[in-house]
Design an enzyme around this catalytic site. Structure first.
Site, short mmCIF file in Angstrom:
data_model
loop_
_atom_site.label_atom_id
_atom_site.label_comp_id
_atom_site.label_asym_id
_atom_site.label_seq_id
_atom_site.Cartn_x
_atom_site.Cartn_y
_atom_site.Cartn_z
N TYR A 168 22.04 36.94 39.41
CA TYR A 168 22.19 36.19 38.08
C TYR A 168 21.39 37.49 37.05
O TYR A 168 20.70 38.16 37.05
CB TYR A 168 22.77 34.92 37.43
N LYS B 74 48.29 32.03 53.58
CA LYS B 74 47.80 33.77 54.02
C LYS B 74 46.61 33.75 53.73
O LYS B 74 46.14 34.56 54.63
CB LYS B 74 48.96 34.19 53.10
#
Length: 404
Positions: A50, A105
């Site tokens: 970050y 899925k």
């Protein structure tokens, strides 16, 4: 430990059915979670992942947007998109109720294709609104898997998304089913010494899967395909997608209903809720193939079909020869993304079917015309074949900088 295909297939068929309690327990809290590709152990790791380190990467991407493929997860991220209008055998149950299926899925993408994916269920059935939404979200993902969108809207939606987005788009209910069906029919022909080009094929169901299956069988070498829906054999007077398909099929100009279409036919492909009566089944040609793919109730029970057919396949996991989309879509998307393709072309779909068949060819039999979904060779072989086809096909949109 590597599991042999034979052992895997046997274990697939012997697995006991899960209980209702097990099903709900496994879905509690959802089936997905994000994870880190590198740990955050201390302040130095934080400064790299970050601020301030991340700013270096953002500046580089701002100067050269193509670097996002390398330095973010979009290169390996599939958006699994549904509006909840045609979910499994449940019909139009809405986006929230479709979410468990889309999560499932995504789990399959990760397990079989090593691809991350995000379920996106949209609270609209307007095709243009769905397209606009995905165009706006395009910087966040690398491919779109359309799922459980009702016909005929699914045809228009896929076409518009392919035109609007510069990334692979595929409606799996159409093309995943079609790819595996072609592979299975190739396997059935090889196992019984038949020639696909000589077979009379009847497809019962002219929705999303039926249309795509008819087209890929024609592209794969079939010359005599008849398609029907609840009103009978389709003809050019229907208009729309069915009318267009009617002009490409039925070379003998058969008319009537299921009984008329199946008399003397070699292959039955069931992609609807219609029932195949035994007396009609008995009128098919000797040593026929019956692919009764409706779930959970096939058009004809496999034990009845086996009295007449040389090869029987279903969409169920508790009978041999399951025609399962998971054999196709993880490898298709993996291969398209590996190649940097911007389109999934017909050639890439045919390459996927041929790759699935090539895996099955090592151990073909009338009750083993496709490999097990858990065969570890399937997804890598499909991905490699699809990537190679994409690199050879200008329509796939692979540029020199995308090649790997």
């Amino acid at each position: 430990m590597t599991v042999s295909p034979e052992r895997t297939l046997s274990s697939d068929l012997s697995t006991s059915a899960p209980t209702r309690e097990e099903i709900f327990a496994s879905h509690e809290g959802g089936k997905l979670a994000t994870g880190l590709s590198a740990p955050l152990r201390d302040a130095r790791d934080l400064a790299i992942a970050y601020t301030p380190g991340v700013a270096e990467v953002s500046r580089a991407i701002a100067a050269e947007p193509a670097l996002a493929r390398r330095y973010t997860w979009t290169d390996r991220l599939v958006a699994v998109v549904s509006d909840g209008t045609a979910v499994l055998g449940l019909g139009d149950i809405g986006p929230r109720a479709s979410l468990p299926v889309m999560e499932g899925k995504s789990a399959l993408f990760k397990t079989f294709g090593e691809l991350d994916s995000i379920p996106l269920v949209l609270d609209t059935t307007d095709v243009d609104e769905i397209v606009e939404t995905l165009v706006r979200l395009r910087p966040s993902f690398g491919a779109v898997n359309l799922e459980d969108v009702s016909a005929p809207r699914c045809f228009e939606l896929e076409r518009k998304l392919v035109e609007a987005l510069d990334c692979p788009v595929m409606h799996d209910d159409q093309h995943g089913t079609a790819i595996v069906l072609l592979a299975a029919l190739q396997g059935a022909c090889a196992a019984t010494a038949r020639d696909l080009r000589s077979l009379k094929v009847v497809i019962s169901g002219a929705g999303a899967a039926g249309v795509a299956c008819a087209r890929i069988l024609l592209a794969g070498g079939a010359s005599d395909v008849v398609v029907l829906d609840s009103r009978g054999i389709i003809d050019t007077a229907r208009g729309g997608e069915k009318g267009t398909l009617a002009a490409e099929t039925n070379p003998r100009r058969v008319t009537g209903g299921l009984a008329d279409a199946l008399r003397g036919a070699d292959v039955f492909v069931g992609l609807s809720s219609a029932t195949l009566p035994e007396e009609v089944l008995a009128t098919m040609a000797p040593d026929s193939f019956v692919f009764a793919l409706s779930n959970p109730d096939p058009e004809v029970h496999p034990e009845i079909a086996a009295r007449y057919a040389a090869v029987v396949a279903t969409g169920r996991s508790d009978f041999p020869n399951q025609i399962n989309n998971v054999l196709a879509f993880p490898g298709v998307f993996r291969g398209a993304l590996d190649a940097g393709a911007r389109r999934i072309t017909e050639g890439m779909k045919l390459a996927a079917a041929n790759a699935i068949f090539s895996v099955a060819a090592d151990d073909l039999a009338a009750d083993r015309i496709v490999p097990s979904p858990f065969d570890p060779r399937v997804a890598p072989e499909v991905a490699a074949a699809v990537a190679e086809a994409a690199r050879r096909d200008p329509a796939a949109g692979v540029t020199e900088g995308d090649r790997r």
